[in-house]
Design a protein around this motif. Structure first.
Motif, short mmCIF file in Angstrom:
data_model
loop_
_atom_site.label_atom_id
_atom_site.label_comp_id
_atom_site.label_asym_id
_atom_site.label_seq_id
_atom_site.Cartn_x
_atom_site.Cartn_y
_atom_site.Cartn_z
N TRP A 1 0.85 -1.18 0.00
CA TRP A 1 0.00 0.00 0.00
C TRP A 1 0.89 1.24 0.00
O TRP A 1 2.11 1.17 0.19
N MET B 1 -3.16 6.03 -1.41
CA MET B 1 -4.40 5.25 -1.47
C MET B 1 -5.38 5.77 -0.41
O MET B 1 -4.99 6.13 0.70
N SER B 2 -6.65 5.79 -0.77
CA SER B 2 -7.69 6.15 0.19
C SER B 2 -8.00 4.93 1.07
O SER B 2 -7.59 3.80 0.78
N GLU C 1 -10.89 3.51 1.45
CA GLU C 1 -11.74 2.56 0.73
C GLU C 1 -10.92 1.71 -0.23
O GLU C 1 -11.15 0.50 -0.36
N GLN C 2 -9.96 2.31 -0.91
CA GLN C 2 -9.10 1.55 -1.82
C GLN C 2 -8.27 0.52 -1.06
O GLN C 2 -8.11 -0.62 -1.50
N LEU C 3 -7.75 0.92 0.09
CA LEU C 3 -6.95 0.00 0.89
C LEU C 3 -7.78 -1.19 1.38
O LEU C 3 -7.35 -2.35 1.29
N SER D 1 -10.56 -2.38 0.09
CA SER D 1 -10.95 -3.21 -1.03
C SER D 1 -9.79 -4.09 -1.49
O SER D 1 -9.97 -5.27 -1.81
N GLN D 2 -8.59 -3.54 -1.51
CA GLN D 2 -7.42 -4.32 -1.93
C GLN D 2 -7.15 -5.45 -0.95
O GLN D 2 -6.81 -6.57 -1.36
#
Length: 607
Positions: free
Chosen positions: A135, A139-140, A142-144, A146-147
């Motif tokens: 990461w 990254m936001s 939500e992106q973190l 989701s990943q």
């Protein structure tokens, strides 16, 4: 006018329960499991559920449901860190029930009690643990998230694609709990891996060892906990086994309540437990060994003199206060700063962090459920600061405690790593909540084929007219005989409650009163060598020196909790602390179960 359809009382009750659930705002529609302990009716199964992602097709059973009034003001969900295990199919449960009734138990040889870690975890296979994906600060949140969920689903898919459900053990399917482990490893300078000395290879995942010592470059201290439950020769043998296979380990022997192994143990005292009064936690065996290991790891980069001074004060206080009775209270002594980490713990802290920041050594305590992580922290502090329970999943999120101004302890929730262990052994190790087991009888059979349960509990075969005659035993017979002896009856038909009896036997094994210990490979061939080993003699002398020689002890016959347990119920170490002794009836010397009214054994919380 059309005729009205019949509407039973059961349907009306179900309608009212659904209405209450809608008012409470339960989003997942799951109702907490029934508290009924009657073995005459089937335990209602929970609804089929899945893990965090939608791509997982296997069924998941969520345990330890907590009552909820909806999300709190900060969006906290009390069921966020529930245990997520793969659900056993109805056919598999019925097959095991039939086997418990039909399969005659045969005692296994001592060689089958030897466990090799390569057979349990198969190093190099997909039996790994989920890693936090890479990461960046760009990254936001939500992106973190989701990943991490996608990576976790890939991890589960690899494991379930390589092994069938029959071969796999229970392991954690809840991503939120794994995130707690990631955070603890990121913030720790030293990692303690706590294991149960009765089966340490069950609690030692080699993948975690390789990750901590290799990728993270941290020191890993293996704590062999509860050494009072195993023979000293076996403790020393396990210590040398891990030294030989994992040379980078620092190994520490620990127990919160040591006893003198030279004191003869009465096999008939299975139903009795000694309760100590006075400063119980200050008698822990192992804090000084752990301090020496941390001093060798830090190499003078952190001032640990305050920790050594604290150990000296605890020892002096325990010696001065031995036999003092009730004047010692838990609240006495210096305050311990406690920090409860919730959502803020999930914030990124950077791929690399400063080691020993501000001159403070952060020690992370990780391990499986019921290995004594919280009890170890209580033993290091010298008094109870962490709640402990026999229920797996009791510690829901990690917390930090300042032992001294330069030493910070971090308690991580228990995590179950994937392995090829028999699920019956996992139940006996306390990894699966006993109160929520659908089929406990095969676990009782697994125990009875390895230790003489019938002889230890003086059971009489339910079909035997002549007590002296020998009859073949199956797991169901043992549960029925124990129910008959303890007076466990079903509510309506007054038949022997075998389900409750099976739960009672599993709790005896979990508490160590029916002690099943596994051996390292080759132990039985070299047993004489280990018994005469110099370290064995040192351990015997050390346990006798710090044991409860000066404490006031009393033995009480416990009213065994058999099926469900309350949320705040404490484990073996907490029970021995002596809390709530006023309400526990004391058995007179020489009394036996046969001489007492069997129905008096049922406490108010057991009906």
């Amino acid at each position: 006018m059309p005729r009205k359809k019949p509407f039973s009382v059961k349907q009306k009750k179900k309608q009212l329960q659904d209405k209450r659930e809608r008012k409470r705002g339960l989003q997942d529609g799951l109702r907490s499991s029934s508290n009924s302990r009657s073995g005459s009716r089937e335990r209602r199964e929970e609804q089929t559920d899945t893990s965090d992602g939608e791509s997982v097709t296997h069924h998941i059973r969520r345990l330890n449901q907590q009552p909820s009034q909806g999300l709190g003001p900060r969006g906290y969900d009390p069921n966020r860190y529930r245990l997520h295990f793969e659900r056993d199919s109805r056919e598999e449960v019925e097959r095991r029930k039939r086997a418990a009734r039909e399969q005659v138990l045969q005692p296994v040889s001592a060689e089958l009690l030897e466990l090799d870690i390569r057979e349990v975890y198969q190093p190099g296979s997909v039996l790994d643990f989920p890693r936090r994906p890479p990461w960046s600060y760009e990254m936001s949140k939500e992106q973190l998230m989701s990943q991490e969920e996608r990576s976790f689903q890939e991890y589960l898919g690899k494991i379930h694609g390589a092994y069938t459900s029959e071969k796999l053990s229970y392991f954690e399917h809840n991503l939120e709990t794994w995130r707690q482990l990631w955070r603890v490893l990121e913030m720790s300078d030293i990692v303690l891996l706590i294991t149960d000395i009765r089966h340490p290879v069950v609690n030692f995942p080699p993948a975690l060892y390789e990750y901590v010592t290799g990728e993270l470059g941290l020191a890993l201290v293996l704590v062999l906990n509860k050494v009072d439950l195993a023979p000293p020769a076996l403790v020393v043998a396990w210590k040398h086994y891990f030294h030989q296979h994992y040379p980078q380990l620092h190994i520490v022997l620990f127990t919160s309540f040591p006893r003198d192994p030279r004191t003869p143990q009465d096999p008939s005292s299975v139903l009795k437990k000694s309760r100590r009064r006075g400063r119980g936690w200050t008698r822990a065996l192992g804090p000084e060994q752990l301090l020496r290991a941390c001093e060798a790891i830090t190499a003078g980069k952190v001032d640990l003199s305050s920790w050594r001074e604290k150990i000296a004060r605890d020892v002096a206080g325990a010696t001065w206060g031995s036999g003092s009775g009730e004047e010692e209270e838990e609240e006495d002594g210096p305050a311990v700063l406690v920090e409860q980490q919730t959502d803020s713990a999930m914030e990124p802290t950077g791929p690399a962090r400063e080691r020993y920041k501000d001159g403070v050594a952060t020690i992370g305590c990780v391990g499986f459920p019921n290995v004594g992580k919280s009890s170890l922290i209580n033993g290091l502090v010298g008094r109870k600061v962490v709640s402990v329970s026999r229920t797996p999943g009791h510690t829901r999120y990690f917390q930090t405690y300042f032992l001294t101004p330069s030493v910070k302890l971090c308690d991580c929730p228990g995590l179950i790593f994937p392995s090829l262990l028999p699920r019956q052994l996992q139940v006996l190790a306390g990894i699966y909540p006993i109160a929520q087991i659908q089929e406990p009888y095969t676990a009782v059979g697994y125990l009875a084929s390895r230790i003489p349960v019938q002889a230890l509990l003086h059971l009489r075969h339910p079909e035997a007219e002549d007590p002296s005659a020998e009859h073949p035993w199956c797991a169901w017979d043992i549960c029925e005989a124990w129910a008959e002896k303890r007076g466990y009856k079903t509510a309506k038909a007054a038949r022997n409650d075998v389900y409750r009896a099976a739960n009672s036997l599993l709790r005896l094994a979990l508490d160590g009163r029916l002690s099943l210990c596994f051996h390292p490979p080759g132990y039985n061939e070299q047993k004489g060598t280990w018994e005469s080993h110099p370290e064995t003699m040192e351990l015997v002398v050390l346990q006798g020196r710090v044991g409860p020689a000066g404490d006031e002890e009393e033995e009480e016959e416990e009213e065994l909790s058999s099926s469900c347990e309350e949320e705040g119920e404490e484990d073996r170490d907490a029970d021995e602390e002596g809390e709530g002794d006023e309400d526990t009836p004391t058995s007179a010397p020489g009394s036996s179960l046969a001489a007492r009214n069997p129905y008096a054994l049922l406490g108010e919380d057991e009906c």
